[in-house]
Structure formats: C-alpha cells, structure tokens
Design a protein around this motif. Sequence first.
Motif, PDB file in Angstrom:
ATOM      1  N   UNK A 199       0.819  -1.206   0.000  1.00 57.65           N
ATOM      2  CA  UNK A 199       0.000   0.000   0.000  1.00 57.65           C
ATOM      3  C   UNK A 199       0.853   1.256   0.000  1.00 57.65           C
ATOM      4  N   UNK A 200       2.171   1.090  -0.004  1.00 55.02           N
ATOM      5  CA  UNK A 200       3.086   2.230   0.031  1.00 55.02           C
ATOM      6  C   UNK A 200       3.163   2.932  -1.326  1.00 55.02           C
ATOM      7  N   UNK A 201       3.922   3.987  -1.329  1.00 56.16           N
ATOM      8  CA  UNK A 201       4.152   4.756  -2.546  1.00 56.16           C
ATOM      9  C   UNK A 201       5.458   4.328  -3.218  1.00 56.16           C
ATOM     10  N   UNK A 238       6.674   5.508  -6.702  1.00 54.24           N
ATOM     11  CA  UNK A 238       5.471   5.600  -7.512  1.00 54.24           C
ATOM     12  C   UNK A 238       4.844   6.982  -7.409  1.00 54.24           C
ATOM     13  N   UNK A 239       3.988   7.303  -8.362  1.00 53.43           N
ATOM     14  CA  UNK A 239       3.273   8.582  -8.324  1.00 53.43           C
ATOM     15  C   UNK A 239       2.203   8.539  -7.235  1.00 53.43           C
ATOM     16  N   UNK A 247      -1.867   0.176 -10.414  1.00 47.51           N
ATOM     17  CA  UNK A 247      -2.072   0.964  -9.209  1.00 47.51           C
ATOM     18  C   UNK A 247      -3.499   0.920  -8.720  1.00 47.51           C
ATOM     19  N   UNK A 248      -3.707   1.471  -7.559  1.00 47.75           N
ATOM     20  CA  UNK A 248      -5.027   1.486  -6.947  1.00 47.75           C
ATOM     21  C   UNK A 248      -5.955   2.513  -7.580  1.00 47.75           C
ATOM     22  N   UNK A 249      -5.472   3.170  -8.651  1.00 45.08           N
ATOM     23  CA  UNK A 249      -6.379   4.002  -9.426  1.00 45.08           C
ATOM     24  C   UNK A 249      -7.109   3.128 -10.447  1.00 45.08           C
ATOM     25  N   UNK A 250      -7.025   1.811 -10.234  1.00 47.13           N
ATOM     26  CA  UNK A 250      -7.827   0.799 -10.941  1.00 47.13           C
ATOM     27  C   UNK A 250      -7.413   0.555 -12.377  1.00 47.13           C
TER      28      UNK A 250
END
Length: 297
Positions: free
Chosen positions: A220-222, A243-244, A264-267
């Motif tokens: 879950x980190x960047x 990551x961004x 990423x978690x932006x799906x």
Amino acid sequence: MSCPSPAPIYTLRGASAPLNTLHFSCNGRDTPLLFSGSAKGAIHIWNLNTRRAHKIVEGHAGSSIIWVSSLQEVNSLISQGRDMQICLWDLSEGRTEVMDSVWTGSVGFCQSSLLKSSPGHCLLAFAGEQTEEVKVIELPNKTPVCSLVPDAKLGMVMCIKLWQPDSGPGPLLLAGYEDGSLLLWDVTQRSKLCQVKAHPEPVMCLAFDPKHLRGISGSSEKKLSSWILDRQNNLQLGDSVMLVNPGVSQLCIRGDGKLLASAGWDHRDPRQRLLAAGSKDQRISLWSIYSEGADTG
C-alpha cells in the motif's frame, strides 16, 4: 531518452461488471484469446482478432472471479472465485462445463499459481483454510503435494508464485504475507529456505523473473521493493522504485525481463507484446508496449 507513453491500440467493451483478473492464451491456438474474470462471476473469452467476446462462462455461483489461467490442454481453463472454489473447465467443441473443482477454504484474495511440471500434469498452489497456509496439489488428479505454514505468525498469505529453477531438484514457491514478509519455500522438501521483511504493510503482489533471479513486490506504500535471489537461495533486498500514487494491486514482468507493468489502486490492471488493463469501469484496454526491438540488446 525514454520512449513516449503509448496509447491503447483498442478497447474491449461489454464485460458488464468490474474486472478483477485477465489472462492471455495464445500458444497452440490459431486465434489469440484473452480471458477476463469479473466481480459478478462471469468469465469472458475475448477473440483478439475480432476484438469481441465469443463466449461467456458463468460460474462460481455469481461470486467474484479473482484469478483465471489456462492449462496445457488448448481447450481447458482454470478459474478461482470468492466462493472458495477453483474450477477446471472443458471448453472443447463449444462446451462450457466444469470438469472438476477444488475447495480452498480461503476467504482471502490471494491468487493461485500454476506451474507445468510434466506433459499433462501441473502443480497448483493456493491459499488454504488456515490463515498463513499455502497448499500445493498436482493436477489433474488433485494429489496433495504439501502444505506450507510458517513457524511464526505472519498473518494472511497475500500472494504466491510457483517456479522451477534451472538448477536444483524441485520447484520453489515465493509467498508474500500480511506482515510485509517474503518467504521462499522448497516445495519438494516442504521447508522454508529464507525470509525477508520487504514492506511495513501487507505484500499485495509480487512478480519474479526466474531467468535473472530477480523480483519486485508491491504494497500500500508509494514505492515498490526490488530484490534478488542469490546462489544460496537467500533473498537480498535491492533498490526501491518510487510511484506517483500509493498502492499496487498487480505486477507483471515481460517475458524478456526488460519491462515491468504495475497496476495501481487508481484501478488500472496488467504476449505479441500486448498489455491488457481491466478495471471497475467494465472495460479492457489493450496496449502495445514498446515492442520494437524488444528482443535485442
């Protein structure tokens, strides 16, 4: 100088539900296929020549599909759902039948891992009923091979990867756990070879390049954590990749080891050098990623 960012070559529409998993199946087929698994239990089989879904398989009692893969047989499919079942499908001659199933007992999101072991046989690893357990069986007979449980409490197993080293007697398995640890297991000996703390948060995904003995994992980190496997089968942490945005759900290393895709978690999720991305918008975008000259240098 880096190449400019590519655009999708086309988009597949009509999944009718958020998409959780994708799998290319191109070897041994006249028609390249893409399998997609949705949150409503549907598996779409997309023809990449016509760019349309030519078959839809409904399974897992409407439960979310979290993993799909293809077996050695051209007309076979294997899928995993949140109904705690792994299903083996017969797709020959227009059929869409479940030939067999495996009950996992796992309520988590850990995707299974498949390794071809011999002609007509393969190993299947999946999260078991116990929180930290990984079970390995041999298909098609579902013969139990081993159950791998760490001595210490590491929390739920989050991601796994079976692979066969070039040297050595048997297959190895990499597993990421809820406490951020990575463990390397010897499947034949049923023993832990090494352990390293790769993240402060749960290991959400990992990818491994068995040719160059290097891998990368996400949480879950960047950032992503890279690591290598030395000749003594010890995992050594390497550099981090920033990551961004925080959070990674999937990682994939291209077959030549030269390119890494992260979802990423932006799906936005990850052969002829295509990358498929599926998301909650119910669409699949296909990308040709820096294909020119990929096999050189």
